[in-house]
Design an enzyme around this catalytic site. Structure first.
Site, PDB file in Angstrom:
ATOM      1  N   LYS A 206       0.863  -1.191   0.000  1.00 16.12           N
ATOM      2  CA  LYS A 206       0.000   0.000   0.000  1.00 16.12           C
ATOM      3  C   LYS A 206       0.887   1.225   0.000  1.00 16.12           C
ATOM      4  O   LYS A 206       2.027   1.188   0.463  1.00 16.12           O
ATOM      5  CB  LYS A 206      -0.868   0.001   1.263  1.00 16.12           C
ATOM      6  CG  LYS A 206      -2.110   0.851   1.128  1.00 16.12           C
ATOM      7  CD  LYS A 206      -3.177   0.103   0.356  1.00 16.12           C
ATOM      8  CE  LYS A 206      -4.434   0.908   0.199  1.00 16.12           C
ATOM      9  NZ  LYS A 206      -5.537   0.077  -0.313  1.00 16.12           N
TER      10      LYS A 206
HETATM   11  P1  NAD Z   1     -12.920   7.742  -3.225  1.00 17.80           P
HETATM   12  O1  NAD Z   1     -11.871   8.732  -3.008  1.00 17.80           O
HETATM   13  O2  NAD Z   1     -13.432   7.528  -4.607  1.00 17.80           O
HETATM   14  O3  NAD Z   1     -14.181   8.074  -2.301  1.00 17.80           O
HETATM   15  C1  NAD Z   1     -14.099   8.292  -0.930  1.00 17.80           C
HETATM   16  C2  NAD Z   1     -15.471   8.754  -0.462  1.00 17.80           C
HETATM   17  O4  NAD Z   1     -15.474   8.868   0.956  1.00 17.80           O
HETATM   18  C3  NAD Z   1     -15.886  10.134  -1.002  1.00 17.80           C
HETATM   19  O5  NAD Z   1     -17.251  10.104  -1.354  1.00 17.80           O
HETATM   20  C4  NAD Z   1     -15.705  11.052   0.211  1.00 17.80           C
HETATM   21  O6  NAD Z   1     -16.582  12.152   0.177  1.00 17.80           O
HETATM   22  C5  NAD Z   1     -16.057  10.099   1.328  1.00 17.80           C
HETATM   23  N1  NAD Z   1     -15.521  10.532   2.600  1.00 17.80           N
HETATM   24  C6  NAD Z   1     -14.292  11.025   2.874  1.00 17.80           C
HETATM   25  N2  NAD Z   1     -14.203  11.315   4.188  1.00 17.80           N
HETATM   26  C7  NAD Z   1     -15.379  10.951   4.738  1.00 17.80           C
HETATM   27  C8  NAD Z   1     -15.909  10.996   6.041  1.00 17.80           C
HETATM   28  N3  NAD Z   1     -15.185  11.466   7.058  1.00 17.80           N
HETATM   29  N4  NAD Z   1     -17.170  10.542   6.242  1.00 17.80           N
HETATM   30  C9  NAD Z   1     -17.890  10.055   5.212  1.00 17.80           C
HETATM   31  N5  NAD Z   1     -17.459   9.996   3.957  1.00 17.80           N
HETATM   32  C10 NAD Z   1     -16.215  10.447   3.731  1.00 17.80           C
HETATM   33  O7  NAD Z   1     -12.375   6.370  -2.566  1.00 17.80           O
HETATM   34  P2  NAD Z   1     -12.751   4.899  -2.937  1.00 17.80           P
HETATM   35  O8  NAD Z   1     -11.772   4.412  -3.940  1.00 17.80           O
HETATM   36  O9  NAD Z   1     -14.209   4.809  -3.204  1.00 17.80           O
HETATM   37  O10 NAD Z   1     -12.391   4.151  -1.567  1.00 17.80           O
HETATM   38  C11 NAD Z   1     -13.305   4.102  -0.480  1.00 17.80           C
HETATM   39  C12 NAD Z   1     -12.888   2.983   0.468  1.00 17.80           C
HETATM   40  O11 NAD Z   1     -12.861   1.748  -0.249  1.00 17.80           O
HETATM   41  C13 NAD Z   1     -11.498   3.130   1.086  1.00 17.80           C
HETATM   42  O12 NAD Z   1     -11.499   2.573   2.384  1.00 17.80           O
HETATM   43  C14 NAD Z   1     -10.630   2.282   0.179  1.00 17.80           C
HETATM   44  O13 NAD Z   1      -9.458   1.831   0.846  1.00 17.80           O
HETATM   45  C15 NAD Z   1     -11.586   1.142  -0.089  1.00 17.80           C
HETATM   46  N6  NAD Z   1     -11.276   0.369  -1.287  1.00 17.80           N
HETATM   47  C16 NAD Z   1     -11.219   0.964  -2.517  1.00 17.80           C
HETATM   48  C17 NAD Z   1     -10.951   0.188  -3.630  1.00 17.80           C
HETATM   49  C18 NAD Z   1     -10.962   0.764  -5.024  1.00 17.80           C
HETATM   50  O14 NAD Z   1     -10.905  -0.027  -5.973  1.00 17.80           O
HETATM   51  N7  NAD Z   1     -11.060   2.057  -5.191  1.00 17.80           N
HETATM   52  C19 NAD Z   1     -10.705  -1.181  -3.495  1.00 17.80           C
HETATM   53  C20 NAD Z   1     -10.779  -1.753  -2.234  1.00 17.80           C
HETATM   54  C21 NAD Z   1     -11.072  -0.964  -1.138  1.00 17.80           C
END
Ligand code: NAD
Length: 438
Positions: free
Chosen positions: A113
């Site tokens: 990561k």
């Molecule tokens: P992203 O940046 O696209 O979206 C993040 C979202 O979280 C946004 O809508 C933001 O407004 C919201 N957010 C931020 N701070 C917040 C808070 N304090 N309270 C509520 N909402 C809040 O990110 P993503 O890629 O969708 O990732 C989201 C989660 O999924 C993370 O934990 C990431 O590690 C996990 N994840 C992502 C992927 C991927 O393929 N992108 C894969 C596995 C896991």
């Protein structure tokens, strides 16, 4: 809401990751001396500092991390996050989650990561591009198509991946470097279906789990009520797909707050409002709620899809959902896991629930190495097979350890323990067969 909403435990994600690992070990069977230490700790941590000129001609320094937790099963794999709260501990914990995730969904990768401490909301596109290029230059040969392969995470996207690929390719001319990073734009070798893969994988895993009678009184997504915290790449896709399958989405949120409607929100209207105003908050004719309220909304399925440790000892008792689907990494602390279990709430753990992203990243990597482009149908079909298998293996292990549970202290397992046991055994087998010596 619980009056005492402050958590009574550590919210350091590395502590959380290590507590989860230690807990699962008690069901993992006997492991060779020294193996636990090897499995628990990262192989390598790179901490870089770089400086660049911002658009206003001032100079700013940034810190970035890349942690390679384990690569016995294949090259390190894991996203890069841009967020002001990134720490070395957080990145190390997320790298460990990747090791267990790649093992349970069974793709030939290890865990890694990365993260840069910065606030993308205050940086221009040109500044983000310079940050990305500087970070990749500093990482040098620690990343590569067969050593450690980044992907998108919080506040990074396919554009960021395009810059990573381009920078790496300039530094390593004359090779097919596309496989150095996944989550790229399609035109640069990205896979169709990668953008939606994590949300779709959540859907596949949830459907399989509900078909297995593990969640009391809930056997289908159709007709279920759903609340989603975080409407980014993962949460927005989950909203759309769960809605398509007949669920009623009753609450959603983003970093600015949340909205709720017990009669069901219209996902199209929610996304249109978010695109227009930058937030879901303010959509007409719905209730405004806080992110904390969202976790306690009356619903069948709660999907935390934003940040870590949001469900802790101070608020887990407020959860009314019957199933928590961990789309985010590390949203539930070990203390919250126990409270939820005691209240009959099942948690579909992150390393399975959000494994769809790394599964399709693996498909992208394979396509890049072969210079092929698969169809969406092929990607989605293979993703579903992988997700179902991971859920089945976790569920079978859960039943096995429940049946043979001989813990004197009365500790009762949760699905996370079972998923980790499958992953730990899978990695341990490989380590012992390879006779790791470095
Ligand atoms: P992203 O940046 O696209 O979206 C993040 C979202 O979280 C946004 O809508 C933001 O407004 C919201 N957010 C931020 N701070 C917040 C808070 N304090 N309270 C509520 N909402 C809040 O990110 P993503 O890629 O969708 O990732 C989201 C989660 O999924 C993370 O934990 C990431 O590690 C996990 N994840 C992502 C992927 C991927 O393929 N992108 C894969 C596995 C896991």
């Amino acid at each position: 809401m619980n009056d005492n909403a402050s958590p009574q435990e550590s919210l350091d994600l590395l502590v959380v990751a290590q507590q989860q690992f230690d807990r699962a070990l008690t069901w993992a069977g006997e492991l060779k001396t020294g193996l636990v230490d090897y499995l628990k700790n990262p192989k390598r941590t790179v901490h870089v500092r770089f400086s660049l000129t911002l658009d206003d001609e001032t100079v700013r320094s940034f810190h970035g991390f890349r942690v390679l937790h384990n690569r016995a099963r294949g090259p390190g794999k894991g996203g890069i996050r841009y967020h002001p709260d990134v720490t070395e501990h957080e990145v190390a914990a997320l790298a460990a989650f990747m090791t267990w995730k790649t093992a349970i969904v069974d793709v030939p990768f290890g865990g890694a990561k990365g993260g840069v401490v910065c606030n993308p909301k205050e940086l221009s596109r040109a500044e983000l591009r310079r940050i990305t290029r500087s970070f990749v230059i500093e990482l040098g040969n620690t990343i590569g198509p067969h050593t450690d392969i980044p992907a998108p995470d919080v506040y990074t996207d396919s554009q960021t991946m395009a810059w990573i690929y381009d920078t790496f390719d300039v530094l390593h001319p004359g090779h097919n470097n596309r496989a150095v990073v996944t989550g790229k734009p399609i035109e640069l070798g990205g896979s169709v279906g990668r953008d939606a893969a994590t949300g779709r994988g959540c859907l596949n895993a949830t459907e399989r789990l509900l078909g297995d009678s593990i969640v009391d009184g809930l056997d289908s997504i159709a007709g279920a009520t759903v609340a989603i915290q975080g409407l980014g790449q993962v949460g927005a896709t989950a909203m759309e797909l769960f809605h398509e399958r007949g669920a009623k989405v009753v609450a959603v949120s983003d970093s600015k707050g949340g909205i709720a409607d017990p009669n069901g929100l219209d996902p199209e209207a929610v996304m249109a409002h978010k695109q227009e105003t930058g937030s879901v908050v303010g959509l007409p004719e719905v209730m405004t709620i806080t992110n904390e309220d969202l976790l306690a909304v009356d619903c069948d399925i709660l999907i935390p899809a934003a940040l870590e440790c949001v469900l802790h000892s101070g608020n887990a008792a407020d959860v009314k959902a019957r199933l928590v689907v961990e789309a985010a990494n590390g949203p539930t602390t070990p203390a919250a896991d126990e409270i939820l279990r005691d209240n009959g709430v099942v948690v579909l753990p992150d390393i399975v629930a959000n494994g769809g992203g790394v599964v399709v990243s693996y498909f992208e990597w394979v396509q890049n190495l072969e210079n092929q482009q698969w169809s969406l149908e092929r990607v989605e079909e293979r993703l579903e097979t992988k997700m179902h298998r991971a859920v089945d293996e976790m569920a079978a292990m859960y039943r096995e350890i429940l049946d043979g549970n001989d813990h004197d202290d009365g500790t009762i397992p949760v699905l996370r323990d079972a998923a980790l046991v499958v992953a730990i055994r899978r990695l341990s087998d490989v380590v012992l067969q390879r006779d790791i010596w470095m």
